[in-house]
Design a protein around this motif. Structure first.
Motif, PDB file in Angstrom:
ATOM      1  N   GLU A  36       0.832  -1.201   0.000  1.00 15.25           N
ATOM      2  CA  GLU A  36       0.000   0.000   0.000  1.00 15.25           C
ATOM      3  C   GLU A  36       0.871   1.257   0.000  1.00 15.25           C
ATOM      4  N   GLN A  37       1.958   1.216   0.752  1.00 13.17           N
ATOM      5  CA  GLN A  37       2.867   2.363   0.785  1.00 13.17           C
ATOM      6  C   GLN A  37       3.442   2.650  -0.601  1.00 13.17           C
ATOM      7  N   ILE A  38       3.799   1.588  -1.304  1.00 14.93           N
ATOM      8  CA  ILE A  38       4.330   1.765  -2.660  1.00 14.93           C
ATOM      9  C   ILE A  38       3.222   2.255  -3.588  1.00 14.93           C
ATOM     10  N   ALA A  39       2.038   1.686  -3.455  1.00 16.65           N
ATOM     11  CA  ALA A  39       0.918   2.060  -4.317  1.00 16.65           C
ATOM     12  C   ALA A  39       0.556   3.531  -4.152  1.00 16.65           C
ATOM     13  N   LEU A  40       0.729   4.076  -2.962  1.00 13.95           N
ATOM     14  CA  LEU A  40       0.412   5.475  -2.711  1.00 13.95           C
ATOM     15  C   LEU A  40       1.516   6.416  -3.179  1.00 13.95           C
ATOM     16  N   SER A  41       2.660   5.850  -3.486  1.00 14.45           N
ATOM     17  CA  SER A  41       3.774   6.676  -3.954  1.00 14.45           C
ATOM     18  C   SER A  41       3.624   6.931  -5.454  1.00 14.45           C
ATOM     19  N   SER A  42       4.533   7.678  -5.974  1.00 18.06           N
ATOM     20  CA  SER A  42       4.514   7.948  -7.420  1.00 18.06           C
ATOM     21  C   SER A  42       5.528   7.049  -8.115  1.00 18.06           C
ATOM     22  N   ALA A  43       5.383   5.752  -7.885  1.00 17.66           N
ATOM     23  CA  ALA A  43       6.307   4.775  -8.461  1.00 17.66           C
ATOM     24  C   ALA A  43       6.048   4.632  -9.963  1.00 17.66           C
ATOM     25  N   PRO A  44       7.062   4.224 -10.709  1.00 19.09           N
ATOM     26  CA  PRO A  44       6.891   4.010 -12.152  1.00 19.09           C
ATOM     27  C   PRO A  44       5.841   2.932 -12.446  1.00 19.09           C
ATOM     28  N   ARG A  45       5.334   2.963 -13.649  1.00 19.70           N
ATOM     29  CA  ARG A  45       4.279   2.033 -14.083  1.00 19.70           C
ATOM     30  C   ARG A  45       4.698   0.566 -13.890  1.00 19.70           C
ATOM     31  N   GLU A  46       5.940   0.255 -14.206  1.00 19.91           N
ATOM     32  CA  GLU A  46       6.430  -1.124 -14.071  1.00 19.91           C
ATOM     33  C   GLU A  46       6.340  -1.594 -12.615  1.00 19.91           C
ATOM     34  N   VAL A  47       6.681  -0.719 -11.714  1.00 26.46           N
ATOM     35  CA  VAL A  47       6.617  -1.040 -10.289  1.00 26.46           C
ATOM     36  C   VAL A  47       5.157  -1.260  -9.885  1.00 26.46           C
ATOM     37  N   MET A  48       4.276  -0.409 -10.381  1.00 27.86           N
ATOM     38  CA  MET A  48       2.858  -0.533 -10.036  1.00 27.86           C
ATOM     39  C   MET A  48       2.273  -1.846 -10.582  1.00 27.86           C
ATOM     40  N   MET A 111       6.439 -19.718   1.568  1.00 31.50           N
ATOM     41  CA  MET A 111       7.858 -19.366   1.627  1.00 31.50           C
ATOM     42  C   MET A 111       8.338 -18.844   0.265  1.00 31.50           C
ATOM     43  N   GLU A 112       7.843 -19.439  -0.822  1.00 30.43           N
ATOM     44  CA  GLU A 112       8.192 -18.959  -2.154  1.00 30.43           C
ATOM     45  C   GLU A 112       7.639 -17.552  -2.371  1.00 30.43           C
ATOM     46  N   LEU A 113       6.389 -17.336  -1.983  1.00 26.40           N
ATOM     47  CA  LEU A 113       5.780 -16.019  -2.106  1.00 26.40           C
ATOM     48  C   LEU A 113       6.561 -14.986  -1.305  1.00 26.40           C
ATOM     49  N   LYS A 114       6.900 -15.344  -0.084  1.00 27.54           N
ATOM     50  CA  LYS A 114       7.629 -14.418   0.787  1.00 27.54           C
ATOM     51  C   LYS A 114       9.002 -14.081   0.205  1.00 27.54           C
ATOM     52  N   ALA A 115       9.677 -15.077  -0.344  1.00 27.68           N
ATOM     53  CA  ALA A 115      10.987 -14.839  -0.955  1.00 27.68           C
ATOM     54  C   ALA A 115      10.845 -13.926  -2.172  1.00 27.68           C
ATOM     55  N   ASP A 116       9.853 -14.185  -3.016  1.00 29.90           N
ATOM     56  CA  ASP A 116       9.609 -13.333  -4.187  1.00 29.90           C
ATOM     57  C   ASP A 116       9.277 -11.909  -3.754  1.00 29.90           C
ATOM     58  N   PHE A 117       8.442 -11.801  -2.752  1.00 25.76           N
ATOM     59  CA  PHE A 117       8.038 -10.487  -2.251  1.00 25.76           C
ATOM     60  C   PHE A 117       9.248  -9.717  -1.704  1.00 25.76           C
ATOM     61  N   ASN A 118      10.047 -10.386  -0.898  1.00 23.69           N
ATOM     62  CA  ASN A 118      11.228  -9.726  -0.327  1.00 23.69           C
ATOM     63  C   ASN A 118      12.214  -9.313  -1.417  1.00 23.69           C
ATOM     64  N   HIS A 119      12.357 -10.144  -2.434  1.00 18.95           N
ATOM     65  CA  HIS A 119      13.223  -9.793  -3.562  1.00 18.95           C
ATOM     66  C   HIS A 119      12.683  -8.538  -4.259  1.00 18.95           C
ATOM     67  N   PHE A 120      11.389  -8.496  -4.490  1.00 21.81           N
ATOM     68  CA  PHE A 120      10.762  -7.322  -5.104  1.00 21.81           C
ATOM     69  C   PHE A 120      10.975  -6.081  -4.247  1.00 21.81           C
ATOM     70  N   MET A 121      10.736  -6.213  -2.931  1.00 26.04           N
ATOM     71  CA  MET A 121      10.879  -5.060  -2.047  1.00 26.04           C
ATOM     72  C   MET A 121      12.340  -4.589  -2.001  1.00 26.04           C
ATOM     73  N   ASP A 122      13.280  -5.509  -1.963  1.00 29.25           N
ATOM     74  CA  ASP A 122      14.698  -5.142  -1.956  1.00 29.25           C
ATOM     75  C   ASP A 122      15.084  -4.412  -3.234  1.00 29.25           C
ATOM     76  N   SER A 123      14.516  -4.837  -4.349  1.00 25.09           N
ATOM     77  CA  SER A 123      14.867  -4.206  -5.626  1.00 25.09           C
ATOM     78  C   SER A 123      14.214  -2.827  -5.775  1.00 25.09           C
ATOM     79  N   GLU A 124      13.158  -2.567  -5.000  1.00 21.26           N
ATOM     80  CA  GLU A 124      12.457  -1.289  -5.091  1.00 21.26           C
ATOM     81  C   GLU A 124      12.966  -0.262  -4.092  1.00 21.26           C
ATOM     82  N   LEU A 125      13.715  -0.691  -3.104  1.00 20.09           N
ATOM     83  CA  LEU A 125      14.212   0.252  -2.092  1.00 20.09           C
ATOM     84  C   LEU A 125      15.514   0.867  -2.456  1.00 20.09           C
TER      85      LEU A 125
END
Length: 125
Positions: A36-48, A111-125
């Motif tokens: 939600e924090q990312i969604a409320l930001s002005s992130a690029p379309r790819e991120v959204m 665990m796979e979802l969590k790993a994918d999610f954490n990878h996504f979050m790490d790449s966006e920070l």
């Protein structure tokens, strides 16, 4: 081979699984808040696009967790109606093997979802 199992042992296992499912529910809630924090930001379309993808996966994970929790509660309820000692052929009542396999798949997929999610979050920070 016949095994005698005390219902309290089975109840403890079911309660342990219920706790684990609740922990997954809490993790999903926290992950959705981070999205939600990312969604409320002005992130690029790819991120959204990725945010929407993870929102859908997390929604489905929550649904699966709710189904699993419900089934575990039903299994515990059925178990509490049983006699003091349950005798079975290599598996407890409530189709324990099926529930055990479902929990293994549930854990693995989360665990796979969590790993994918954490990878996504790490790449966006």
């Amino acid at each position: 081979m016949e095994i005698t199992t005390q219902p309290t042992d089975l109840t403890e296992q079911i309660n342990s699984w219920k706790e684990e499912v609740n922990e997954v529910r809490e993790d999903v809630k926290m992950m959705r808040e981070r999205l939600e924090q990312i969604a409320l930001s002005s992130a690029p379309r790819e991120v959204m696009t990725n945010v929407e993808h993870f929102e859908n996966r997390l929604l489905r994970q929550r649904e699966v967790a709710d189904e699993m929790f419900h089934d575990l509660k039903q299994c515990a309820k059925k178990l509490s109606a049983q006699s003091p000692t349950v005798i079975h052929d290599d598996r407890p009542v409530c189709d324990y093997d099926t529930m055990s396999n479902r929990m293994e798949v549930f854990q693995k997929l989360f665990m796979e979802l969590k790993a994918d999610f954490n990878h996504f979050m790490d790449s966006e920070l």
